[in-house]
Design a protein around this motif. Structure first.
Motif, mmCIF file in Angstrom:
data_model
loop_
_atom_site.group_PDB
_atom_site.id
_atom_site.type_symbol
_atom_site.label_atom_id
_atom_site.label_comp_id
_atom_site.label_asym_id
_atom_site.label_seq_id
_atom_site.Cartn_x
_atom_site.Cartn_y
_atom_site.Cartn_z
ATOM 1 N N GLU A 69 -5.776 -93.023 126.778
ATOM 2 C CA GLU A 69 -4.196 -92.531 125.310
ATOM 3 C C GLU A 69 -4.285 -94.354 124.730
ATOM 4 O OE1 GLU A 69 -1.992 -90.840 124.109
ATOM 5 O OE2 GLU A 69 -2.450 -89.362 126.425
ATOM 6 N N LYS A 108 -0.921 -88.128 124.072
ATOM 7 C CA LYS A 108 0.927 -87.663 124.642
ATOM 8 C C LYS A 108 1.492 -88.924 125.574
ATOM 9 C CE LYS A 108 2.681 -84.176 127.890
ATOM 10 N NZ LYS A 108 2.722 -83.187 128.120
ATOM 11 N N ILE A 109 3.081 -88.867 124.856
ATOM 12 C CA ILE A 109 3.399 -90.111 126.107
ATOM 13 C C ILE A 109 3.186 -90.140 127.004
ATOM 14 C CG2 ILE A 109 5.909 -90.995 126.498
ATOM 15 C CD1 ILE A 109 5.094 -91.182 123.263
ATOM 16 N N PRO A 132 4.263 -89.469 130.687
ATOM 17 C CA PRO A 132 5.207 -89.734 131.297
ATOM 18 C C PRO A 132 6.027 -90.794 132.724
ATOM 19 C CG PRO A 132 3.990 -88.230 131.578
ATOM 20 C CD PRO A 132 3.024 -88.871 131.355
ATOM 21 N N ASP A 160 5.645 -97.510 127.420
ATOM 22 C CA ASP A 160 5.294 -96.136 126.775
ATOM 23 C C ASP A 160 6.469 -96.279 126.297
ATOM 24 O OD1 ASP A 160 3.308 -94.639 124.905
ATOM 25 O OD2 ASP A 160 2.469 -93.696 126.404
ATOM 26 N N GLN A 161 7.398 -95.175 126.932
ATOM 27 C CA GLN A 161 9.093 -94.871 126.435
ATOM 28 C C GLN A 161 9.867 -95.254 125.171
ATOM 29 O OE1 GLN A 161 9.523 -92.521 128.553
ATOM 30 N NE2 GLN A 161 7.051 -93.160 129.519
ATOM 31 N N THR A 168 7.777 -96.121 122.544
ATOM 32 C CA THR A 168 7.147 -95.020 121.537
ATOM 33 C C THR A 168 8.399 -93.593 121.215
ATOM 34 O OG1 THR A 168 4.795 -95.866 121.979
ATOM 35 C CG2 THR A 168 5.014 -93.897 120.664
ATOM 36 N N LYS A 169 8.534 -93.456 122.495
ATOM 37 C CA LYS A 169 9.735 -92.057 122.263
ATOM 38 C C LYS A 169 10.500 -92.513 121.435
ATOM 39 C CE LYS A 169 10.852 -90.190 125.971
ATOM 40 N NZ LYS A 169 10.447 -89.356 127.062
ATOM 41 N N VAL A 170 11.501 -93.850 121.772
ATOM 42 C CA VAL A 170 12.917 -93.942 120.994
ATOM 43 C C VAL A 170 12.872 -94.248 119.752
ATOM 44 C CG1 VAL A 170 14.542 -95.598 121.807
ATOM 45 C CG2 VAL A 170 13.676 -94.815 123.613
ATOM 46 N N LYS A 185 10.123 -94.083 117.638
ATOM 47 C CA LYS A 185 8.949 -93.324 116.949
ATOM 48 C C LYS A 185 8.007 -93.933 116.343
ATOM 49 C CE LYS A 185 13.146 -90.450 116.006
ATOM 50 N NZ LYS A 185 12.276 -88.916 117.434
ATOM 51 N N ASN A 192 4.346 -95.117 114.921
ATOM 52 C CA ASN A 192 3.425 -94.352 114.628
ATOM 53 C C ASN A 192 1.929 -94.470 115.566
ATOM 54 O OD1 ASN A 192 1.305 -97.242 113.929
ATOM 55 N ND2 ASN A 192 3.033 -96.984 112.600
ATOM 56 N N ARG A 251 2.063 -97.235 119.047
ATOM 57 C CA ARG A 251 1.840 -97.081 120.254
ATOM 58 C C ARG A 251 0.782 -97.891 120.715
ATOM 59 N NH1 ARG A 251 -0.333 -91.856 122.934
ATOM 60 N NH2 ARG A 251 0.637 -92.578 124.995
#
Length: 429
Positions: free
Chosen positions: A99, A105-106, A108, A144-145, A147-149, A151, A153, A157
């Protein structure tokens, strides 16, 4: 145009430029300081919980040795958990490296509890594994969570992932400088991502502090005697480094070979089941528990007395089998064991202090296997002090050069070859 006016306009333009650059740098530092504090506190606290639980598992196993006989069933449980809940994260550290190289992909969040539980089960029932892989995966998954929260780039990330890896490594070993450099160094052989240097260091320092704030300590090692630096002692250090590098290469090759061998079994949960049966048979044949788990007592012992020639070899094989068949944990602490006990044994032939050779092997075998010489040099200085720094550095660099390109992390890319000879001769990779 008068010189005075030209000078005034130049100074005005320069002033505006400095203010703009300062503002951008300042805001960037504030942004990464925020993320670093959050990630460092979370990962450092998770590492503290992990280390306490791991210590309990080790103590319980040592006082209830019959539990080792259940290792195959424990392996089946780990295999089933990853088969039905963790197929996306079964690659572990290699997934994090992939990654970092090519974000897709984030990670999990399930990676964190699965690797935590899998490692504790492995140690509780007598597997030979480490703890670095667990802490790094926990750090990467939690980080990495963000990154999702938020958003973030792709470039941000990468920095977040590096920070999480650095935090996990730093807090589980109590070496913030080594942890920071490890995160920057591990994903591409021969290259560093300098854009992540500030958050990587800050996060590693905070994670280490957070772990210690919970009252969790780390094992301390010391090199009692360091010889005078001269041609002979430096050449001996490099000679030892060659042996450490070849040992690292042997471990990586054996680990990959065993993994490939067990892949013949098409249903993955059965791999640690059958591997566990082999491990139990070997442990009872050896008739002691010195070579299972982390092996911290043996590592500490190797700094003060010469270990037998077979100690490092047994640990090398048991760890390769444990991880190759599908049990969970890290490779680094077993590599510390392998390197320290090999260095201790080499004192039989080399006129260097046993503690120094053990310390050199401690970090140099790891340097060769993980392809992270700078992180290992920092770790050596943090753990053993600056007096042995030159000897540590020579051993780590030499081991790195002689271990080949193929280390314990299959997904590592080669940013630049270690030397042209390796580039020309494919069979040395």
């Amino acid at each position: 145009m008068p010189v005075k006016k030209l000078t005034e306009e130049f100074l005005l333009s320069f002033s505006l430029l400095v203010k703009q650059d300062f503002g951008r740098v300042f805001l960037n530092i504030l942004k990464w300081l925020f993320f670093s504090v959050m990630i460092g506190c979370i990962v450092g606290s998770a590492s503290a919980l992990f280390l306490v639980t791991l210590n309990w598992a080790t103590n319980y196993r040592e006082s209830h040795l019959w539990i080792i006989s259940i290792l195959p069933i424990a392996g089946l449980v780990i295999g089933l958990a990853y088969q039905y809940w963790g197929k996306e994260v079964v690659k572990g550290n290699n997934l994090l490296i992939e990654e970092l190289q090519s974000p897709k992909k984030i990670i999990p969040l399930v990676m964190a509890p699965l690797i935590f539980a899998g490692t504790i089960i492995t140690h509780l029932f007598g597997g030979s594994a480490g703890r670095e892989g667990t802490a790094v995966q926990i750090g990467g998954a939690f980080a990495d969570q963000f990154t999702k929260v938020f958003k973030l780039n792709p470039n941000d990330r990468k920095i977040i992932l590096i920070s999480g890896i650095s935090a996990g490594f730093a807090s589980v070993f109590g070496t913030p400088l080594a942890g920071a450099v490890f995160g920057l160094e591990v994903f591409v052989v021969g290259s560093l991502m300098y854009s992540a240097i500030l958050p990587s260091f800050i996060t590693a320092i905070i994670a280490d502090y957070a772990c210690k704030a919970w009252g969790v300590g780390h094992t301390h090692y010391s090199i009692s005697a360091v010889p005078e630096m001269n041609t002979i002692s430096l050449l001996l250090s490099m000679t030892a480094g060659i042996l450490f590098g070849l040992t690292a290469r042997s471990f990586s090759a054996l680990n990959h070979s065993i993994s490939n061998l067990f892949s013949i079994i098409k249903y993955p949960p059965l791999r640690p089941l059958f591997g566990g049966i082999l491990l139990v048979a070997m442990i009872y044949l050896i008739d002691n528990t010195r070579f299972i788990g982390l092996g911290i007592p043996v590592i500490s012992e190797s700094f003060t007395k010469q270990e037998p020639y077979y100690t490092f070899a047994i640990k090398l094989f048991l760890t390769a089998l444990t991880l190759g068949c599908g049990f969970k944990g890290g490779e680094v602490t077993p590599l510390f064991f392998i390197g320290a006990t090999l260095g201790s044994f080499l004192s039989v032939f080399m006129p260097l202090p046993v503690g120094l050779l053990a310390g050199m092997g401690f970090v140099a075998v790891f340097s060769g296997a993980a392809n992270t010489p700078l992180a290992c040099i920092f770790m050596g200085v943090e753990l053993f002090g600056t007096d042995s720094g030159v000897f540590i550095a020579l051993a780590c660099i030499t081991a790195y050069l002689f271990s080949g390109h193929k280390g314990i992390y299959r997904s590592q890319m080669i940013g630049s070859p270690k030397h042209l000879f390796l580039k020309r001769h494919q069979f040395l990779r």
